[in-house]
Design a protein around this motif. Sequence first.
Motif, PDB file in Angstrom:
ATOM      1  N   GLN A  59       0.828  -1.201   0.000  1.00 38.85           N
ATOM      2  CA  GLN A  59       0.000   0.000   0.000  1.00 38.85           C
ATOM      3  C   GLN A  59       0.866   1.256   0.000  1.00 38.85           C
ATOM      4  O   GLN A  59       1.896   1.324   0.672  1.00 38.85           O
ATOM      5  CB  GLN A  59      -0.913   0.016   1.221  1.00 38.85           C
ATOM      6  CG  GLN A  59      -1.972  -1.080   1.231  1.00 38.85           C
ATOM      7  CD  GLN A  59      -2.830  -1.007   2.481  1.00 38.85           C
ATOM      8  OE1 GLN A  59      -2.397  -1.389   3.556  1.00 38.85           O
ATOM      9  NE2 GLN A  59      -4.040  -0.488   2.334  1.00 38.85           N
TER      10      GLN A  59
ATOM     11  N   PHE B 261       0.601   5.460   0.590  1.00 36.68           N
ATOM     12  CA  PHE B 261      -0.196   6.556   1.125  1.00 36.68           C
ATOM     13  C   PHE B 261       0.512   7.864   0.796  1.00 36.68           C
ATOM     14  O   PHE B 261       1.723   7.991   1.008  1.00 36.68           O
ATOM     15  CB  PHE B 261      -0.356   6.427   2.641  1.00 36.68           C
ATOM     16  CG  PHE B 261      -0.913   5.105   3.089  1.00 36.68           C
ATOM     17  CD1 PHE B 261      -2.283   4.913   3.194  1.00 36.68           C
ATOM     18  CD2 PHE B 261      -0.073   4.043   3.395  1.00 36.68           C
ATOM     19  CE1 PHE B 261      -2.806   3.695   3.607  1.00 36.68           C
ATOM     20  CE2 PHE B 261      -0.576   2.820   3.810  1.00 36.68           C
ATOM     21  CZ  PHE B 261      -1.946   2.649   3.910  1.00 36.68           C
TER      22      PHE B 261
ATOM     23  N   TYR C 178       0.354  12.039   1.446  1.00 34.60           N
ATOM     24  CA  TYR C 178      -0.300  13.082   2.238  1.00 34.60           C
ATOM     25  C   TYR C 178       0.533  14.355   2.245  1.00 34.60           C
ATOM     26  O   TYR C 178       1.733  14.357   2.031  1.00 34.60           O
ATOM     27  CB  TYR C 178      -0.574  12.591   3.668  1.00 34.60           C
ATOM     28  CG  TYR C 178       0.648  12.364   4.528  1.00 34.60           C
ATOM     29  CD1 TYR C 178       1.014  13.282   5.503  1.00 34.60           C
ATOM     30  CD2 TYR C 178       1.431  11.227   4.390  1.00 34.60           C
ATOM     31  CE1 TYR C 178       2.127  13.072   6.300  1.00 34.60           C
ATOM     32  CE2 TYR C 178       2.528  11.006   5.183  1.00 34.60           C
ATOM     33  CZ  TYR C 178       2.864  11.930   6.139  1.00 34.60           C
ATOM     34  OH  TYR C 178       3.974  11.725   6.932  1.00 34.60           O
TER      35      TYR C 178
ATOM     36  N   ARG D 166      -3.880  16.920   5.116  1.00 40.35           N
ATOM     37  CA  ARG D 166      -4.160  15.489   5.194  1.00 40.35           C
ATOM     38  C   ARG D 166      -3.252  14.843   6.237  1.00 40.35           C
ATOM     39  O   ARG D 166      -2.056  15.126   6.307  1.00 40.35           O
ATOM     40  CB  ARG D 166      -3.968  14.811   3.838  1.00 40.35           C
ATOM     41  CG  ARG D 166      -4.751  15.480   2.715  1.00 40.35           C
ATOM     42  CD  ARG D 166      -4.871  14.577   1.524  1.00 40.35           C
ATOM     43  NE  ARG D 166      -5.956  13.617   1.707  1.00 40.35           N
ATOM     44  CZ  ARG D 166      -6.091  12.506   0.997  1.00 40.35           C
ATOM     45  NH1 ARG D 166      -5.196  12.190   0.081  1.00 40.35           N
ATOM     46  NH2 ARG D 166      -7.102  11.693   1.209  1.00 40.35           N
TER      47      ARG D 166
ATOM     48  N   ARG E 100     -10.114  -3.328   7.595  1.00 41.50           N
ATOM     49  CA  ARG E 100      -8.955  -2.722   8.237  1.00 41.50           C
ATOM     50  C   ARG E 100      -7.842  -2.516   7.220  1.00 41.50           C
ATOM     51  O   ARG E 100      -7.690  -3.280   6.268  1.00 41.50           O
ATOM     52  CB  ARG E 100      -8.442  -3.607   9.375  1.00 41.50           C
ATOM     53  CG  ARG E 100      -9.424  -3.826  10.496  1.00 41.50           C
ATOM     54  CD  ARG E 100      -8.808  -4.732  11.568  1.00 41.50           C
ATOM     55  NE  ARG E 100      -9.794  -5.063  12.585  1.00 41.50           N
ATOM     56  CZ  ARG E 100     -10.623  -6.088  12.518  1.00 41.50           C
ATOM     57  NH1 ARG E 100     -10.588  -6.885  11.446  1.00 41.50           N
ATOM     58  NH2 ARG E 100     -11.479  -6.335  13.488  1.00 41.50           N
ATOM     59  N   GLU E 101      -7.041  -1.484   7.451  1.00 45.21           N
ATOM     60  CA  GLU E 101      -5.880  -1.207   6.615  1.00 45.21           C
ATOM     61  C   GLU E 101      -4.654  -1.060   7.507  1.00 45.21           C
ATOM     62  O   GLU E 101      -4.770  -0.864   8.723  1.00 45.21           O
ATOM     63  CB  GLU E 101      -6.086   0.084   5.810  1.00 45.21           C
ATOM     64  CG  GLU E 101      -7.319   0.096   4.920  1.00 45.21           C
ATOM     65  CD  GLU E 101      -7.161  -0.776   3.689  1.00 45.21           C
ATOM     66  OE1 GLU E 101      -6.032  -1.253   3.440  1.00 45.21           O
ATOM     67  OE2 GLU E 101      -8.164  -0.988   2.979  1.00 45.21           O
TER      68      GLU E 101
ATOM     69  N   TYR F 228      -3.941   4.786   7.366  1.00 45.14           N
ATOM     70  CA  TYR F 228      -5.092   5.550   6.886  1.00 45.14           C
ATOM     71  C   TYR F 228      -4.662   6.990   6.610  1.00 45.14           C
ATOM     72  O   TYR F 228      -3.837   7.558   7.328  1.00 45.14           O
ATOM     73  CB  TYR F 228      -6.218   5.555   7.928  1.00 45.14           C
ATOM     74  CG  TYR F 228      -6.634   4.173   8.379  1.00 45.14           C
ATOM     75  CD1 TYR F 228      -7.631   3.471   7.696  1.00 45.14           C
ATOM     76  CD2 TYR F 228      -6.021   3.568   9.468  1.00 45.14           C
ATOM     77  CE1 TYR F 228      -7.996   2.191   8.098  1.00 45.14           C
ATOM     78  CE2 TYR F 228      -6.383   2.289   9.873  1.00 45.14           C
ATOM     79  CZ  TYR F 228      -7.368   1.605   9.186  1.00 45.14           C
ATOM     80  OH  TYR F 228      -7.725   0.341   9.581  1.00 45.14           O
TER      81      TYR F 228
ATOM     82  N   MET G 223      -6.476  10.773   6.008  1.00 42.53           N
ATOM     83  CA  MET G 223      -7.758  11.467   6.115  1.00 42.53           C
ATOM     84  C   MET G 223      -7.527  12.974   6.106  1.00 42.53           C
ATOM     85  O   MET G 223      -6.428  13.457   6.397  1.00 42.53           O
ATOM     86  CB  MET G 223      -8.493  11.060   7.392  1.00 42.53           C
ATOM     87  CG  MET G 223      -7.877  11.593   8.666  1.00 42.53           C
ATOM     88  SD  MET G 223      -8.953  11.301  10.084  1.00 42.53           S
ATOM     89  CE  MET G 223      -8.311  12.527  11.237  1.00 42.53           C
TER      90      MET G 223
ATOM     91  N   VAL H 287     -11.377   7.649  11.236  1.00 37.17           N
ATOM     92  CA  VAL H 287     -10.472   6.523  11.503  1.00 37.17           C
ATOM     93  C   VAL H 287     -10.363   6.229  12.997  1.00 37.17           C
ATOM     94  O   VAL H 287      -9.606   5.359  13.408  1.00 37.17           O
ATOM     95  CB  VAL H 287      -9.060   6.780  10.919  1.00 37.17           C
ATOM     96  CG1 VAL H 287      -9.140   7.052   9.429  1.00 37.17           C
ATOM     97  CG2 VAL H 287      -8.366   7.918  11.648  1.00 37.17           C
TER      98      VAL H 287
ATOM     99  N   TYR I 143     -10.614   2.636  14.418  1.00 29.85           N
ATOM    100  CA  TYR I 143      -9.467   1.749  14.197  1.00 29.85           C
ATOM    101  C   TYR I 143      -8.360   2.015  15.217  1.00 29.85           C
ATOM    102  O   TYR I 143      -7.613   1.106  15.583  1.00 29.85           O
ATOM    103  CB  TYR I 143      -8.944   1.924  12.772  1.00 29.85           C
ATOM    104  CG  TYR I 143      -9.993   1.632  11.730  1.00 29.85           C
ATOM    105  CD1 TYR I 143     -10.374   0.320  11.447  1.00 29.85           C
ATOM    106  CD2 TYR I 143     -10.627   2.663  11.037  1.00 29.85           C
ATOM    107  CE1 TYR I 143     -11.355   0.045  10.504  1.00 29.85           C
ATOM    108  CE2 TYR I 143     -11.609   2.397  10.096  1.00 29.85           C
ATOM    109  CZ  TYR I 143     -11.967   1.091   9.832  1.00 29.85           C
ATOM    110  OH  TYR I 143     -12.942   0.816   8.906  1.00 29.85           O
TER     111      TYR I 143
END
Length: 316
Positions: A80, A82, A84, A88, A141-142, A145, A147, A190, A193
């Motif tokens: 994965q 991400f 930001y 963010r 679930r990851e 995250y 956001m 989030v 989690y």
Amino acid sequence: MMNSVDSPSHASKLVLAEVAAIADRLNQLAFREGSYASALEWLYFNRYSQAEANEQLYAMNWPIVGIAVQGSKHMRVGEQIFTYGGARLFVAPISLPITFQTMQASITEPFLGIGIYLDPQRIAELVPNVYPQGLPPMDKREAGYVMDADAALLNAIGRLLECLSNPSDTQLLAPLVRDELYIRLLRSPVGVYIAETVFADSVVQRMTQAIAWLREHYDQPFKVPELASRIHLSESSFREQFKAVTGFSPLQYQKMLRLQEARRLMLSEGMDATGACRMVGYVSDSQFSRDYSRLFGDAPSRDIARLRIGSRPVVR
């Protein structure tokens, strides 16, 4: 009729104003290159004046929330990625081996980031107040995250930085602002989690126990079924849940721990490749060299020589 305070355009202006204020303050506090702790042990700063177009840095991330108020960053966890920056946030509820890369930075507008470590004990004390009826249903679930932060959360981060200008505020007020940040995070999309990590016998709590064992015994061989049994899960369920929560298989996770620690030993403590190889649990020099080159892009000796010339830190 929508109140002007709640309108998207006005909300965006508030968010942008908060981001700009944090960046201005952080530019004064983070006055040197690199990643380093602030006067608060759970708060650190990042400042980089050049993008790493072809270079990726590796670290062992503790449970954390990070924000890049100027510039942008890529974080890779397993498969994965991400991205930001601006308003963010990146949230990693558990300890993860990560690869990060600064994508946008310059001398005139350096990358400026903040990391706030998440304290499981304090979060456990706050969760019953935020979720008095228990946790709501969760989606998939990851490992991490990303956001959008709202103006109130950003304002709290700004006030946290202001506390650093006065030793008394650092000691007395900063912990209160941190509690506010935790509460706002727990109430965010989030938050559930993050909260799950402190619930006894939750899936994530069991994975956290497995991770703690791996971190403590990373230099020792282990069998996946035995570790699964230790946290009272079947082997198949353990493998599935571990990959979902961390982005890695248990053996991949251990390998990342070993290789990152070997790199640190060679760079920071002057250990040679053979010594570092044995210290982290490898029995084969050739296997160590192959795994190291696959992860870091070069043989151990050449990689360390390059890092020393570039003065790049190895983050733990």
